[in-house]
Design a protein around this motif. Structure first.
Motif, PDB file in Angstrom:
ATOM      1  N   VAL A 108     -12.919  36.893 -19.513  1.00  0.00           N
ATOM      2  CA  VAL A 108     -11.982  36.004 -20.303  1.00  0.00           C
ATOM      3  C   VAL A 108     -12.199  34.813 -19.485  1.00  0.00           C
ATOM      4  CG1 VAL A 108     -11.558  37.999 -22.384  1.00  0.00           C
ATOM      5  CG2 VAL A 108     -10.482  37.851 -19.870  1.00  0.00           C
ATOM      6  N   ASP A 109     -11.240  34.040 -19.950  1.00  0.00           N
ATOM      7  CA  ASP A 109     -10.822  32.850 -19.339  1.00  0.00           C
ATOM      8  C   ASP A 109      -9.621  33.228 -18.532  1.00  0.00           C
ATOM      9  OD1 ASP A 109     -12.203  31.286 -20.273  1.00  0.00           O
ATOM     10  OD2 ASP A 109     -10.880  30.342 -22.071  1.00  0.00           O
ATOM     11  N   GLY A 110      -8.841  32.533 -17.167  1.00  0.00           N
ATOM     12  CA  GLY A 110      -7.980  32.818 -16.731  1.00  0.00           C
ATOM     13  C   GLY A 110      -8.233  33.976 -15.565  1.00  0.00           C
ATOM     14  N   SER A 155       8.207  35.596 -19.785  1.00  0.00           N
ATOM     15  CA  SER A 155       7.361  34.896 -19.715  1.00  0.00           C
ATOM     16  C   SER A 155       6.816  33.657 -20.161  1.00  0.00           C
ATOM     17  CB  SER A 155       5.872  35.390 -19.927  1.00  0.00           C
ATOM     18  OG  SER A 155       5.508  36.721 -19.953  1.00  0.00           O
ATOM     19  N   PRO A 156       7.259  32.461 -18.865  1.00  0.00           N
ATOM     20  CA  PRO A 156       7.342  31.345 -19.480  1.00  0.00           C
ATOM     21  C   PRO A 156       6.181  30.412 -20.675  1.00  0.00           C
ATOM     22  CG  PRO A 156       6.614  31.341 -16.585  1.00  0.00           C
ATOM     23  CD  PRO A 156       6.388  32.578 -17.669  1.00  0.00           C
ATOM     24  N   ASN A 157       5.019  31.304 -20.451  1.00  0.00           N
ATOM     25  CA  ASN A 157       4.141  30.596 -21.876  1.00  0.00           C
ATOM     26  C   ASN A 157       4.052  31.802 -22.580  1.00  0.00           C
ATOM     27  OD1 ASN A 157       2.582  28.700 -23.247  1.00  0.00           O
ATOM     28  ND2 ASN A 157       1.294  29.352 -21.978  1.00  0.00           N
ATOM     29  N   HIS A 158       5.844  32.716 -23.319  1.00  0.00           N
ATOM     30  CA  HIS A 158       5.564  34.043 -23.835  1.00  0.00           C
ATOM     31  C   HIS A 158       5.102  33.516 -25.593  1.00  0.00           C
ATOM     32  CE1 HIS A 158       7.986  31.809 -26.069  1.00  0.00           C
ATOM     33  NE2 HIS A 158       8.904  32.098 -26.881  1.00  0.00           N
ATOM     34  N   VAL A 159       4.537  35.164 -26.056  1.00  0.00           N
ATOM     35  CA  VAL A 159       4.570  35.324 -26.812  1.00  0.00           C
ATOM     36  C   VAL A 159       5.234  36.427 -27.232  1.00  0.00           C
ATOM     37  CG1 VAL A 159       3.144  36.604 -28.877  1.00  0.00           C
ATOM     38  CG2 VAL A 159       2.570  34.506 -27.564  1.00  0.00           C
ATOM     39  N   PHE A 160       6.283  36.782 -28.992  1.00  0.00           N
ATOM     40  CA  PHE A 160       6.736  37.990 -28.774  1.00  0.00           C
ATOM     41  C   PHE A 160       6.277  38.830 -29.388  1.00  0.00           C
ATOM     42  CE2 PHE A 160      10.549  34.536 -29.220  1.00  0.00           C
ATOM     43  CZ  PHE A 160      11.394  35.144 -28.647  1.00  0.00           C
ATOM     44  N   PHE A 161       5.853  39.691 -27.976  1.00  0.00           N
ATOM     45  CA  PHE A 161       4.280  41.077 -28.216  1.00  0.00           C
ATOM     46  C   PHE A 161       5.507  42.301 -28.504  1.00  0.00           C
ATOM     47  CE2 PHE A 161       1.476  38.439 -26.071  1.00  0.00           C
ATOM     48  CZ  PHE A 161       0.441  38.022 -27.027  1.00  0.00           C
ATOM     49  N   ILE A 162       5.334  43.481 -29.803  1.00  0.00           N
ATOM     50  CA  ILE A 162       5.707  44.304 -29.821  1.00  0.00           C
ATOM     51  C   ILE A 162       4.473  45.271 -29.868  1.00  0.00           C
ATOM     52  CG2 ILE A 162       7.023  45.951 -31.541  1.00  0.00           C
ATOM     53  CD1 ILE A 162       8.092  43.101 -32.610  1.00  0.00           C
ATOM     54  N   TYR A 163       4.577  46.279 -28.893  1.00  0.00           N
ATOM     55  CA  TYR A 163       3.766  47.131 -29.049  1.00  0.00           C
ATOM     56  C   TYR A 163       3.528  47.758 -29.897  1.00  0.00           C
ATOM     57  CZ  TYR A 163       4.105  46.608 -24.055  1.00  0.00           C
ATOM     58  OH  TYR A 163       3.838  46.406 -22.829  1.00  0.00           O
ATOM     59  N   THR A 180      -3.478  31.045 -27.465  1.00  0.00           N
ATOM     60  CA  THR A 180      -4.764  30.602 -28.436  1.00  0.00           C
ATOM     61  C   THR A 180      -3.694  29.504 -28.754  1.00  0.00           C
ATOM     62  OG1 THR A 180      -3.760  32.106 -30.004  1.00  0.00           O
ATOM     63  CG2 THR A 180      -5.704  32.552 -29.238  1.00  0.00           C
ATOM     64  N   THR A 181      -5.105  28.477 -29.505  1.00  0.00           N
ATOM     65  CA  THR A 181      -4.102  27.615 -30.244  1.00  0.00           C
ATOM     66  C   THR A 181      -2.863  27.500 -31.732  1.00  0.00           C
ATOM     67  OG1 THR A 181      -5.868  26.784 -30.040  1.00  0.00           O
ATOM     68  CG2 THR A 181      -4.512  25.646 -31.836  1.00  0.00           C
ATOM     69  N   GLU A 182      -3.557  29.530 -32.420  1.00  0.00           N
ATOM     70  CA  GLU A 182      -2.931  29.779 -33.308  1.00  0.00           C
ATOM     71  C   GLU A 182      -1.387  30.350 -33.002  1.00  0.00           C
ATOM     72  OE1 GLU A 182      -6.642  29.529 -34.167  1.00  0.00           O
ATOM     73  OE2 GLU A 182      -5.789  29.985 -32.566  1.00  0.00           O
ATOM     74  N   GLU A 183      -1.224  30.752 -31.282  1.00  0.00           N
ATOM     75  CA  GLU A 183      -0.173  31.228 -30.250  1.00  0.00           C
ATOM     76  C   GLU A 183       0.774  30.076 -30.633  1.00  0.00           C
ATOM     77  OE1 GLU A 183      -1.763  35.622 -29.112  1.00  0.00           O
ATOM     78  OE2 GLU A 183      -1.474  33.808 -27.376  1.00  0.00           O
ATOM     79  N   ALA A 184      -0.135  29.332 -30.281  1.00  0.00           N
ATOM     80  CA  ALA A 184       1.265  28.264 -29.347  1.00  0.00           C
ATOM     81  C   ALA A 184       1.373  27.537 -31.039  1.00  0.00           C
ATOM     82  CB  ALA A 184       0.046  27.044 -29.522  1.00  0.00           C
ATOM     83  N   GLY A 222       4.924  26.266 -26.487  1.00  0.00           N
ATOM     84  CA  GLY A 222       4.182  26.397 -25.444  1.00  0.00           C
ATOM     85  C   GLY A 222       2.333  25.721 -25.307  1.00  0.00           C
ATOM     86  N   THR A 223       1.971  26.245 -24.122  1.00  0.00           N
ATOM     87  CA  THR A 223       0.363  25.888 -24.208  1.00  0.00           C
ATOM     88  C   THR A 223      -0.685  26.460 -24.070  1.00  0.00           C
ATOM     89  OG1 THR A 223       1.533  24.298 -22.200  1.00  0.00           O
ATOM     90  CG2 THR A 223      -0.978  24.240 -22.162  1.00  0.00           C
ATOM     91  N   ALA A 224      -1.299  26.040 -24.929  1.00  0.00           N
ATOM     92  CA  ALA A 224      -2.782  27.032 -25.848  1.00  0.00           C
ATOM     93  C   ALA A 224      -4.231  26.537 -24.437  1.00  0.00           C
ATOM     94  CB  ALA A 224      -3.391  26.409 -27.041  1.00  0.00           C
ATOM     95  N   GLY A 225      -4.281  27.862 -24.339  1.00  0.00           N
ATOM     96  CA  GLY A 225      -5.368  27.474 -22.916  1.00  0.00           C
ATOM     97  C   GLY A 225      -4.865  28.194 -21.560  1.00  0.00           C
ATOM     98  N   GLN A 226      -3.688  28.331 -21.692  1.00  0.00           N
ATOM     99  CA  GLN A 226      -3.130  28.588 -20.376  1.00  0.00           C
ATOM    100  C   GLN A 226      -2.357  29.547 -20.433  1.00  0.00           C
ATOM    101  OE1 GLN A 226       0.419  25.700 -18.663  1.00  0.00           O
ATOM    102  NE2 GLN A 226      -1.855  24.070 -18.643  1.00  0.00           N
TER     103      GLN A 226
END
Length: 506
Positions: free
Chosen positions: A205-207, A353-361, A429-433, A438-442
């Motif tokens: 995957v990317d990264g 995280s700098p480019n965060h998403v609020f993830f819940i397990y 992702t773009t949707e997450e951004a 934050g920045t999609a694609g990073q």
């Protein structure tokens, strides 16, 4: 959580350890002076006292410790031992009963910087890469070949005709229907058996690819990870010759878990929350996982005068970066009676995280991705965190129990589990951004497992909100685990909506 410019320093704090640079103070609101002495036994009181400046103070201390110890806090090192000293002293000063649990593990240290360089064809030069944890040592210059079969190199048959003496270039991943997980160690062993002198694994995957061969890997065989784009480029380069150099130390070391307990009225019902305290060898680990560790220290300081219904046990795990060694050791050394006392486990790993998403397990596997649901009660834990973010008017997203953090041994032992995460090397992702900025694609954390995971590698909004969510869930369950196992508090405690943080209504 309120920002404030000053706070009461705990006994262990010193000017040498607290690095104040970069703490957000814009539009700061002073928390009540009473926070130093009052009993924060309900959600509004506790969240009023949970303090971003305080969490950042603890991260500053961990940064200063890393600065004084070769820029790392890896388990088994002086930097990790000083981190243990800091946490132990702060939490003891707050009045908790604190113990250290010592255990031995296979340590890994990269003694000098690894090298991956293109020798030919031109242009020659260094290539971006990450050394695999538990890589052996070598300095080889050789032609590069890929497996003749599947590019992932999971089966011995994939390596038929591989030129002995070459460096192997393989893809990350496991073929559909393959009977076991195709680990990095399995790929490396297949390559070594085929006569390769080293292995370069590229992401699928990317990264970047930051991997481990695992603490049980002992072959003196060099292994590094690279991005998918670079791997595909190298695979298509005719006449490729690379230099691969690794210089590592692997051996047995002693390290520690830190455990803190606040006795409840019901000592047979224990609410656990944990975060790993160690960094990787490459850097100070201030997001991974100084963020979760710092939030728990701040929580301990603000809960110290509470008499909870259920016993609260906080854990700062050692050697998580060596494949969850500390938390696994802890769980495996509990008697069945002790294990049965644990009502639930909450895990906080990378929450700023700098480019965060609020993830819940994803406790109920409603996302139907990867691993299944957690043990019974895990779905309710997920709902508790969802309730917090809903009260704040914030979007959230499920994330799989992938086995990459310290909830793993608890889930394996049937303990209801859950927690928070803001993302590591995954790509936004773009949707997450659109939802979180934050920045999609990073990458969610562009400094994941790198030297740049410093005090500056942080998002204040993510860290503040998640630290409040840590406090919200921990105190809620400390007062009642009725949702999990039917054990009620006196008065059937319910976490109220935080009116200060509630979403606006028309």
């Amino acid at each position: 959580m309120r920002l404030r410019n000053t706070r009461v320093a705990a006994a262990f704090a010193s000017a040498a350890l607290v690095v104040a640079a970069g703490v957000a103070t814009t539009d700061a609101v002073a928390a009540p002076a009473a926070c130093a002495t009052r009993v924060n036994n309900n959600i509004p009181l506790l969240l009023e006292c949970m303090d971003l400046t305080g969490v950042r103070e603890h991260q500053s201390a961990l940064q200063a410790i890393a600065d004084a110890n070769g820029s790392t806090r890896v388990s088994g090192s002086p930097g990790y031992n000083a981190s243990v000293d800091y946490v132990e002293a702060r939490v003891k000063a707050a009045g908790w009963k604190v113990t250290r649990q010592a255990f031995d593990f296979q340590t890994f240290v990269s003694l000098t910087p690894s090298v991956l360089a293109q020798v030919s064809p031109p242009p020659a030069g260094p290539l971006a890469h990450s050394i695999m944890s538990y890589s052996g040592s070598a300095d080889v210059t050789a032609a590069v070949s890929t497996p003749s079969g599947d590019a992932r190199g999971c089966s011995a048959s994939d390596w038929a005709g591989f030129p002995a003496g070459n460096i192997a270039l393989v893809s990350r991943g496991t073929p559909v229907g393959f009977p076991v997980a195709c680990t990095f160690a399995l790929k490396a062993e297949n390559a070594r058996a085929a006569g390769a002198v080293g292995i370069v694994i590229y992401n699928n995957v990317d990264g970047p690819l930051n991997g481990t061969l695992g603490a049980t890997y002992t072959a003196d065989f060099p292994a590094v990870g690279i991005t998918q784009a670079l791997g595909l480029q190298l695979a298509a380069t005719p006449g490729l010759v690379l230099r691969l150099k690794t210089d590592t130390l692997r051996g047995t070391a002693t390290t520690y878990n830190v455990l803190a307990e606040l006795p409840g009225k019901n000592t047979k019902n224990v609410v656990m929350a944990g975060a790993h305290l160690d960094s990787v060898n490459a850097g100070p680990g201030i997001n991974d996982n100084g963020s979760g560790s710092a939030a728990l220290v701040e929580l301990a300081e603000n809960l110290s005068k509470v008499k909870p219904q259920n016993t609260i046990r906080l854990a700062w795990w050692g050697a998580e970066e060596s494949n969850l060694v500390g938390s696994t050791y802890y769980v495996n050394n509990l008697s069945q009676a002790e294990l049965d006392r644990i009502a639930l486990y909450l895990n906080f790993d990378m929450i700023g995280s700098p480019n965060h998403v609020f993830f819940i397990y994803d406790g109920d596997d409603s996302d139907a991705v990867g691993a299944g649901a957690g043990p019974a009660g895990s779905a309710q834990i997920e709902k508790t965190f969802e309730a917090y973010f809903t009260s704040r008017g914030l979007p959230f997203k499920g994330t799989d129990f992938s086995g990459r953090s310290d909830y793993g041994p608890f889930i394996a032992s049937g303990v209801p589990s859950g927690g928070l995460f803001t993302g590591a090397e995954g790509i936004k992702t773009t949707e997450e951004a659109t939802l979180w900025g934050g920045t999609a694609g990073q990458a969610y954390d562009p400094c994941y497992h790198q030297a740049c995971d410093t005090y500056a590698n942080n998002n204040d909004t993510a860290l503040a909100e998640n630290s409040d969510a840590v406090a919200y869930a921990t105190l809620s369950y400390a007062m009642s685990t009725n949702l999990i196992n039917g054990t009620k508090s006196k008065g059937n405690f319910r976490p109220p909506v935080d009116r200060e943080h509630a979403p606006a209504t028309s």
